[in-house]
Motif scaffolding. Structure first.
Motif, short mmCIF file in Angstrom:
data_model
loop_
_atom_site.label_atom_id
_atom_site.label_comp_id
_atom_site.label_asym_id
_atom_site.label_seq_id
_atom_site.Cartn_x
_atom_site.Cartn_y
_atom_site.Cartn_z
N THR A 54 -8.40 -0.23 -3.66
CA THR A 54 -9.22 0.92 -3.26
C THR A 54 -9.24 1.97 -4.35
N ILE A 111 -10.69 8.31 2.45
CA ILE A 111 -9.99 7.06 2.74
C ILE A 111 -9.41 7.10 4.15
N PHE A 165 -14.11 5.06 1.82
CA PHE A 165 -13.49 3.83 1.34
C PHE A 165 -12.47 3.36 2.38
N CYS A 189 -9.54 1.72 4.14
CA CYS A 189 -8.31 1.17 3.56
C CYS A 189 -7.14 1.47 4.47
#
Length: 294
Positions: free
Chosen positions: A88, A49, A75, A77
């Motif tokens: 997320t 992330i 991901f 975010c």
């Protein structure tokens, strides 16, 4: 330290995290990148992330190149945004089906004396280094770990005795230590362990982001360390991995310092020059910060 390809030389046994899913925030660079590589080398499936998708993609491609069977996905975010964090974490659960561990590593700060920090600057750093970590931990807990257990490791900093020119970050990191201790108590009923790792002066890519006036200070940091050197990313990663591992099953609410003993140095005791401390650097792709080469 030099960049190279090849296996991560972890001190932990092969397959230690096989079948486990771990989130690493701030996984696109520095300590987060190194930790992601080590966890992948030990068999973990990874959710990386960060705010910049291209950095997450680059690290994911590195990991796949080093570990042909690696399962890793980025991901994007902003951990400072509550709804984005909740969404997320849901996406991670949809993709992997579970969350066994969280490495709360994302953060950042800028150097400035307290008298020159605006409220906007203060809030930005506190949201990065405290609020974002809280949101990530809370969502991992409420969406999965409350019913299934897990382990959380919050990355803080050497903020003991204050952080001159980094007061916003020091306050946030101290808050994260207290959050760690509180969460360890409240979430223990779910079999969730919550700990923190406090890196000191680590030779990492983040050192190259500071302004020119800090470069002489950075190059002179080793003189203030009892071990007379800077730490490596791999030394921090090893501490994180241990706290996530079954070997730390009875460890919760603690903060593990990885700082070469800096908080223990005293003004009245001159530190002798030496080269007795040998670094551990199992990260085959580590790159020495440019500022240390000047």
């Amino acid at each position: 330290m030099s960049a190279a390809t090849g296996p991560y030389r972890s001190v932990f046994r092969d397959g230690l995290f096989a079948g486990r899913t771990v989130i690493v925030t701030g996984g696109g660079s520095g300590i987060g990148r190194c930790t992601a590589h080590e966890l992948a080398a030990l068999g973990a499936e990874l959710a990386l992330i960060g705010r910049k998708p291209e950095k997450l993609q680059a690290v994911a491609e590195e990991i796949r190149a080093d570990n042909l069977n690696a399962v890793v996905e980025g991901f994007p975010c902003d951990i400072r945004e509550e709804e984005r964090v909740a969404d997320t974490v849901r996406l991670v659960l949809q993709r992997f089906g579970k969350i066994d561990g969280l490495v709360n590593n994302a953060g950042g700060q800028f150097p400035a004396p307290l008298s020159q920090i605006s409220q906007k600057g203060w809030d930005a750093v506190v949201r990065n280094n405290l609020t974002g970590g809280f949101l990530m931990a809370r969502e991992c807990y409420t969406q999965w770990m409350a019913d299934h257990g897990g382990a959380i490791v919050n990355i803080v900093a050497d903020m003991w005795n204050g952080m001159p020119n980094m007061g916003h970050s020091g306050a946030a990191r101290a808050g994260m230590v207290n959050f760690t201790e509180t969460a360890a108590c409240e979430w223990g009923v779910s079999g969730v362990r919550v700990n923190a790792v406090a890196p000191g002066w680590i030779a990492s890519s983040g050192m190259d982001t500071y302004p020119d006036w800090m470069k002489p200070l950075i190059r002179g940091m080793r003189d203030h360390v009892p071990l007379q050197r800077l730490g490596t990313e791999a030394e921090v990663s090893a501490a994180i991995v241990w706290l996530l591992s079954p070997a730390a099953a009875f460890v919760s609410g603690t903060t593990l310092r990885v700082d070469g003993g800096v908080p223990n140095a005293r003004r009245h005791y001159p530190l002798p020059k030496h080269e007795a401390s040998q670094p551990f650097d199992g990260f085959h792709r580590s790159v020495r910060p440019k500022v240390l080469e000047e």
